[in-house]
Design a protein around this motif. Sequence first.
Motif, PDB file in Angstrom:
ATOM      1  N   ALA A  40      43.004  -0.162  16.625  1.00 20.92           N
ATOM      2  CA  ALA A  40      44.448   0.034  16.796  1.00 20.92           C
ATOM      3  C   ALA A  40      44.979  -0.845  17.919  1.00 20.92           C
ATOM      4  O   ALA A  40      46.025  -1.490  17.779  1.00 20.92           O
ATOM      5  CB  ALA A  40      44.749   1.500  17.084  1.00 20.92           C
ATOM      6  N   GLY A  41      44.266  -0.882  19.040  1.00 18.62           N
ATOM      7  CA  GLY A  41      44.708  -1.698  20.169  1.00 18.62           C
ATOM      8  C   GLY A  41      44.674  -3.178  19.870  1.00 18.62           C
ATOM      9  O   GLY A  41      45.567  -3.928  20.271  1.00 18.62           O
ATOM     10  N   ALA A  44      47.573  -4.002  17.481  1.00 16.00           N
ATOM     11  CA  ALA A  44      48.866  -3.903  18.166  1.00 16.00           C
ATOM     12  C   ALA A  44      49.037  -5.021  19.188  1.00 16.00           C
ATOM     13  O   ALA A  44      50.126  -5.567  19.338  1.00 16.00           O
ATOM     14  CB  ALA A  44      48.994  -2.548  18.843  1.00 16.00           C
ATOM     15  N   GLY A  45      47.964  -5.357  19.894  1.00 14.09           N
ATOM     16  CA  GLY A  45      48.058  -6.375  20.934  1.00 14.09           C
ATOM     17  C   GLY A  45      48.939  -5.907  22.085  1.00 14.09           C
ATOM     18  O   GLY A  45      49.190  -4.725  22.261  1.00 14.09           O
ATOM     19  N   GLY A  46      49.397  -6.835  22.895  1.00 16.67           N
ATOM     20  CA  GLY A  46      50.337  -6.516  23.951  1.00 16.67           C
ATOM     21  C   GLY A  46      49.724  -6.080  25.263  1.00 16.67           C
ATOM     22  O   GLY A  46      50.429  -5.610  26.145  1.00 16.67           O
ATOM     23  N   GLY A  47      48.439  -6.168  25.416  1.00 12.15           N
ATOM     24  CA  GLY A  47      47.812  -5.837  26.687  1.00 12.15           C
ATOM     25  C   GLY A  47      47.185  -4.459  26.723  1.00 12.15           C
ATOM     26  O   GLY A  47      47.132  -3.740  25.720  1.00 12.15           O
ATOM     27  N   ALA A  52      46.138   0.924  24.780  1.00 17.03           N
ATOM     28  CA  ALA A  52      45.780   2.310  25.071  1.00 17.03           C
ATOM     29  C   ALA A  52      46.716   3.273  24.337  1.00 17.03           C
ATOM     30  O   ALA A  52      46.275   4.290  23.796  1.00 17.03           O
ATOM     31  CB  ALA A  52      45.827   2.570  26.572  1.00 17.03           C
ATOM     32  N   TRP A  53      48.005   2.960  24.317  1.00 16.95           N
ATOM     33  CA  TRP A  53      48.968   3.826  23.630  1.00 16.95           C
ATOM     34  C   TRP A  53      48.662   3.905  22.139  1.00 16.95           C
ATOM     35  O   TRP A  53      48.638   4.984  21.551  1.00 16.95           O
ATOM     36  CB  TRP A  53      50.380   3.311  23.859  1.00 16.95           C
ATOM     37  N   HIS A  54      48.436   2.764  21.515  1.00 21.18           N
ATOM     38  CA  HIS A  54      48.172   2.747  20.082  1.00 21.18           C
ATOM     39  C   HIS A  54      46.818   3.391  19.755  1.00 21.18           C
ATOM     40  O   HIS A  54      46.681   4.072  18.739  1.00 21.18           O
ATOM     41  CB  HIS A  54      48.259   1.322  19.537  1.00 21.18           C
ATOM     42  N   GLY A  55      45.824   3.189  20.610  1.00 18.68           N
ATOM     43  CA  GLY A  55      44.539   3.846  20.417  1.00 18.68           C
ATOM     44  C   GLY A  55      44.658   5.354  20.554  1.00 18.68           C
ATOM     45  O   GLY A  55      44.075   6.111  19.767  1.00 18.68           O
ATOM     46  N   GLY A 112      41.301   1.484  22.680  1.00 16.31           N
ATOM     47  CA  GLY A 112      42.549   0.753  22.442  1.00 16.31           C
ATOM     48  C   GLY A 112      42.908  -0.164  23.597  1.00 16.31           C
ATOM     49  O   GLY A 112      43.419  -1.272  23.390  1.00 16.31           O
ATOM     50  N   ALA A 113      42.657   0.280  24.827  1.00 18.10           N
ATOM     51  CA  ALA A 113      42.941  -0.562  25.987  1.00 18.10           C
ATOM     52  C   ALA A 113      42.081  -1.822  25.960  1.00 18.10           C
ATOM     53  O   ALA A 113      42.567  -2.926  26.228  1.00 18.10           O
ATOM     54  CB  ALA A 113      42.696   0.229  27.279  1.00 18.10           C
ATOM     55  N   VAL A 114      40.809  -1.650  25.594  1.00 23.51           N
ATOM     56  CA  VAL A 114      39.916  -2.823  25.504  1.00 23.51           C
ATOM     57  C   VAL A 114      40.382  -3.743  24.366  1.00 23.51           C
ATOM     58  O   VAL A 114      40.436  -4.972  24.531  1.00 23.51           O
ATOM     59  CB  VAL A 114      38.458  -2.376  25.294  1.00 23.51           C
TER      60      VAL A 114
END
Length: 119
Positions: A40-41, A44-47, A52-55, A112-114
Amino acid sequence: MTDWKAVFVGFLVGVVVSVFAFAIPVIGHIGAGLIGGFAAGYVAGGGIGSGAWHGLLAGALGGLVVAILLAIVVTVAGVAIGGPFGLLGGAGVFAIGAVIALLLAIDSAIGGAVGGLLN
């Protein structure tokens, strides 16, 4: 803004990996959350924050689906057995399941953050 395609991809990846996670019960399910969140991360991309939000959303969505299914089973069983607790039992199971789903989505947020960082 939430990329729901990324959340859905992470959810599907998490579900598929969870099917195979029964071979290694504890590590397998944590790994499934990490892999689903990573997907998910990454999509989504974006850092780190966006990943983390998408994960987190992908992991929580998976947990909520399980909580809904379990609540339906408890409600149907409660109504079939009889008594006034069929619907209340299902609602209680869903409430507890929803809280547990959010707690268990933490590993998906880490993945997701990773994923967001590597994209």
